[in-house]
Design a protein around this motif. Structure first.
Motif, mmCIF file in Angstrom:
data_model
loop_
_atom_site.group_PDB
_atom_site.id
_atom_site.type_symbol
_atom_site.label_atom_id
_atom_site.label_comp_id
_atom_site.label_asym_id
_atom_site.label_seq_id
_atom_site.Cartn_x
_atom_site.Cartn_y
_atom_site.Cartn_z
ATOM 1 N N LYS A 1 -5.004 -51.561 -33.415
ATOM 2 C CA LYS A 1 -3.818 -50.703 -33.405
ATOM 3 C C LYS A 1 -3.933 -49.610 -34.459
ATOM 4 N N THR A 2 -4.413 -49.959 -35.646
ATOM 5 C CA THR A 2 -4.538 -48.995 -36.733
ATOM 6 C C THR A 2 -5.597 -47.951 -36.415
ATOM 7 N N VAL A 3 -6.732 -48.379 -35.891
ATOM 8 C CA VAL A 3 -7.798 -47.436 -35.533
ATOM 9 C C VAL A 3 -7.318 -46.486 -34.442
ATOM 10 N N GLU A 4 -6.600 -47.009 -33.467
ATOM 11 C CA GLU A 4 -6.085 -46.153 -32.399
ATOM 12 C C GLU A 4 -5.053 -45.168 -32.932
ATOM 13 N N SER A 5 -4.257 -45.601 -33.912
ATOM 14 C CA SER A 5 -3.255 -44.719 -34.510
ATOM 15 C C SER A 5 -3.912 -43.590 -35.287
ATOM 16 N N ILE A 6 -4.990 -43.897 -36.006
ATOM 17 C CA ILE A 6 -5.698 -42.897 -36.803
ATOM 18 C C ILE A 6 -6.426 -41.897 -35.912
ATOM 19 N N SER A 7 -7.093 -42.408 -34.890
ATOM 20 C CA SER A 7 -8.008 -41.585 -34.094
ATOM 21 C C SER A 7 -7.389 -40.987 -32.833
ATOM 22 N N GLY A 8 -6.360 -41.633 -32.298
ATOM 23 C CA GLY A 8 -5.843 -41.213 -30.998
ATOM 24 C C GLY A 8 -6.741 -41.604 -29.855
ATOM 25 N N LEU A 9 -7.746 -42.430 -30.131
ATOM 26 C CA LEU A 9 -8.684 -42.897 -29.109
ATOM 27 C C LEU A 9 -8.349 -44.329 -28.717
ATOM 28 N N ARG A 10 -8.422 -44.648 -27.446
ATOM 29 C CA ARG A 10 -8.211 -46.010 -27.001
ATOM 30 C C ARG A 10 -9.514 -46.794 -27.160
ATOM 31 N N MET A 11 -9.415 -47.961 -27.784
ATOM 32 C CA MET A 11 -10.568 -48.833 -27.921
ATOM 33 C C MET A 11 -10.697 -49.688 -26.655
ATOM 34 N N ASP A 12 -11.798 -49.529 -25.965
ATOM 35 C CA ASP A 12 -12.008 -50.276 -24.719
ATOM 36 C C ASP A 12 -12.439 -51.712 -24.995
ATOM 37 N N HIS A 13 -13.146 -51.909 -26.120
ATOM 38 C CA HIS A 13 -13.636 -53.253 -26.447
ATOM 39 C C HIS A 13 -13.599 -53.485 -27.956
ATOM 40 N N TYR A 14 -13.707 -54.748 -28.315
ATOM 41 C CA TYR A 14 -13.684 -55.186 -29.711
ATOM 42 C C TYR A 14 -14.785 -56.225 -29.908
ATOM 43 N N VAL B 1 -19.954 -64.907 -20.715
ATOM 44 C CA VAL B 1 -21.338 -64.468 -20.610
ATOM 45 C C VAL B 1 -21.481 -63.421 -19.510
ATOM 46 N N ASN B 2 -20.778 -63.596 -18.400
ATOM 47 C CA ASN B 2 -20.840 -62.613 -17.320
ATOM 48 C C ASN B 2 -20.432 -61.234 -17.812
ATOM 49 N N SER B 3 -19.331 -61.167 -18.566
ATOM 50 C CA SER B 3 -18.844 -59.882 -19.061
ATOM 51 C C SER B 3 -19.812 -59.279 -20.064
ATOM 52 N N LEU B 4 -20.372 -60.117 -20.943
ATOM 53 C CA LEU B 4 -21.352 -59.612 -21.903
ATOM 54 C C LEU B 4 -22.605 -59.102 -21.198
ATOM 55 N N MET B 5 -22.979 -59.762 -20.107
ATOM 56 C CA MET B 5 -24.126 -59.298 -19.325
ATOM 57 C C MET B 5 -23.906 -57.880 -18.825
ATOM 58 N N SER B 6 -22.744 -57.650 -18.240
ATOM 59 C CA SER B 6 -22.429 -56.333 -17.708
ATOM 60 C C SER B 6 -22.363 -55.301 -18.833
ATOM 61 N N PHE B 7 -21.744 -55.684 -19.946
ATOM 62 C CA PHE B 7 -21.619 -54.793 -21.092
ATOM 63 C C PHE B 7 -22.992 -54.419 -21.636
ATOM 64 N N ALA B 8 -23.852 -55.413 -21.823
ATOM 65 C CA ALA B 8 -25.181 -55.164 -22.385
ATOM 66 C C ALA B 8 -26.029 -54.309 -21.461
ATOM 67 N N ASN B 9 -25.890 -54.498 -20.163
ATOM 68 C CA ASN B 9 -26.631 -53.686 -19.207
ATOM 69 C C ASN B 9 -26.339 -52.210 -19.393
ATOM 70 N N GLY B 10 -25.117 -51.899 -19.800
ATOM 71 C CA GLY B 10 -24.736 -50.513 -20.003
ATOM 72 C C GLY B 10 -25.239 -49.916 -21.298
ATOM 73 N N LEU B 11 -25.839 -50.741 -22.179
ATOM 74 C CA LEU B 11 -26.289 -50.260 -23.487
ATOM 75 C C LEU B 11 -27.802 -50.291 -23.663
ATOM 76 N N LYS B 12 -28.502 -50.858 -22.690
ATOM 77 C CA LYS B 12 -29.911 -51.196 -22.897
ATOM 78 C C LYS B 12 -30.818 -49.978 -23.098
ATOM 79 N N SER B 13 -30.380 -48.797 -22.684
ATOM 80 C CA SER B 13 -31.246 -47.619 -22.782
ATOM 81 C C SER B 13 -31.003 -46.783 -24.036
ATOM 82 N N ILE B 14 -30.069 -47.195 -24.893
ATOM 83 C CA ILE B 14 -29.754 -46.404 -26.083
ATOM 84 C C ILE B 14 -30.700 -46.763 -27.219
ATOM 85 N N SER B 15 -31.394 -45.764 -27.752
ATOM 86 C CA SER B 15 -32.326 -45.968 -28.858
ATOM 87 C C SER B 15 -31.723 -45.450 -30.151
ATOM 88 N N SER B 16 -32.342 -45.786 -31.276
ATOM 89 C CA SER B 16 -31.811 -45.345 -32.567
ATOM 90 C C SER B 16 -31.845 -43.826 -32.693
#
Length: 384
Positions: free
Chosen positions: A179-192, A304-319
């Motif tokens: 709630k505090t982060v959303e108040s500061i930024s005006g951005l909705r947090m999709d996940h935690y 685990v199912n949800s984490l699988m889907s979430f991780a699939n969306g991040l696998k191509s991001i490099s440092s």
């Protein structure tokens, strides 16, 4: 039968394990490229779970599912939140929990007062296409106006003005932090995503450590850290000490600590592609077991199912595709140990992320910063 009462399962591929059940039904995952890397330690270990889901270890999958802790932030916060921007991007609030109780006390020091704090907080913005990300660190010492919030137990906490940012978590837990982060930024947090001290240490140890190069000696007895200038492979305790130290190097500020944290995350992401855990089912299971016990998620990621889907969306991001900054702040004129939001420049950050654009350089020019930049880095890249 519950996971707690069931006999320990064998690890697929481990010597002596009789795994005759055949392939699991459903989608199978192709072999993972060595160039695919996760975003942060929590997201990357979730990617390990994706691979585990394709090993035929249905029983282990069930056991890991029972490890995961989640909090129903959406129900606690209700509808009084920023509108979700439907442009293909995602915002994730990642917290490192600073509990002083139990196993965390011996790692973090301090008084065991039964409380917990958000020692580390980052907004991770994953851009449309999921090929790059922006990471905005939120200094814990920032003075903010904390909004009224309701925690996941249904208790409402009143507005508080001019309080440190990390009191949001210690007051009302994950829901009030969001709630505090959303108040500061005006951005909705999709996940935690939240990782505690002892879980972080175990995860680094399961990875076999993380190589870093330091340009200066770093010594902090409070963080149990003593590193000479040079290249080191940090174990879990050393890594934890590095991301927590304020007095070991630099000016002793929270901003300096954030610079060390960001450098370590990049070193961690660089290390991931060299670990080789995907050739060892037992090592993969051990890591996934540790990760799912260490991580607390929002309820949308609480399986685990949800984490699988979430991780699939991040696998191509490099440092190299992670743009890391600190929320624009200035030192508080009345208290040099605290910082205040540089609102005009911070708004440039929030506007860029809301519109899925790159954060402009002007957003951080002339803002307060620590004195630990460049002290820690990943060693020179190794050949594949």
């Amino acid at each position: 039968m519950s996971a707690e009462s069931a006999p320990e399962p064998g690890i697929p591929g481990e010597s002596g394990t009789d795994d005759t059940r055949g392939p699991a039904k459903g989608r199978r995952r192709k072999p993972r490229s060595t160039r695919r890397r996760g975003l942060l330690i929590t997201a990357w270990t979730a990617a390990g779970i994706v691979v585990l889901g394709g090993t035929g270890a249905g029983y282990l999958y069930f056991k890991l599912n029972g490890n995961i802790k989640s909090v129903d932030i959406n129900s606690a916060l209700g509808t009084d939140r920023p509108t979700k921007v439907d442009n293909g991007s995602e915002n994730i609030l990642v917290l490192g929990s600073d509990s002083r109780s139990g196993n965390n006390k011996k790692l973090g020091g301090g008084t065991d007062d039964g409380s917990a704090r958000s020692d580390t907080a980052m907004i991770v913005h994953v851009y449309k296409g999921h090929k790059k990300a922006a990471v905005v660190s939120m200094p814990r010492d920032t003075l903010v106006d904390r909004p009224e919030c309701t925690d996941t137990n249904g208790k409402t906490h009143p507005v508080a003005s001019g309080v440190m940012f990390n009191t949001a978590y210690s007051t009302g837990g994950a829901a009030c932090a969001v709630k505090t982060v959303e108040s500061i930024s005006g951005l909705r947090m999709d996940h935690y995503l939240e990782v505690d001290f002892s879980g972080f240490e175990k995860l680094i140890d399961e990875l076999g450590g993380v190589p870093v190069t330091t340009t200066k000696d770093i010594e902090d007895s409070q963080s149990h850290l003593n590193l000479k200038a040079g290249t080191h492979t940090l174990d879990g305790e050393q890594a934890l000490g590095l991301v927590r130290t304020r007095h070991g190097v630099g000016d002793g500020s929270d901003l300096g600590r954030i610079q060390l944290q960001q450098a370590f995350i990049k070193a961690l992401v660089e290390q991931v592609k060299h670990v080789g855990i995907f050739t060892s089912p037992k090592k993969l299971y051990d890591l996934a077991d540790t990760a799912t016990k260490a991580v607390t998620t929002d309820s949308d990621l609480g399986s685990v199912n949800s984490l699988m889907s979430f991780a699939n969306g991040l696998k191509s991001i490099s440092s190299s595709n992670m743009h890391m900054i600190t929320m624009p702040v200035q030192y508080d004129p009345s208290n040099p140990n605290r910082v205040i939001v540089e609102k005009a420049k911070a708004q440039q950050v929030w506007d860029a992320l809301k519109n899925d654009r790159t954060i402009p350089k002007s957003a951080t020019e002339g803002t307060a910063s620590g004195e630990a930049k460049g002290v820690v880095s990943a060693p020179p890249a190794r050949r594949e």
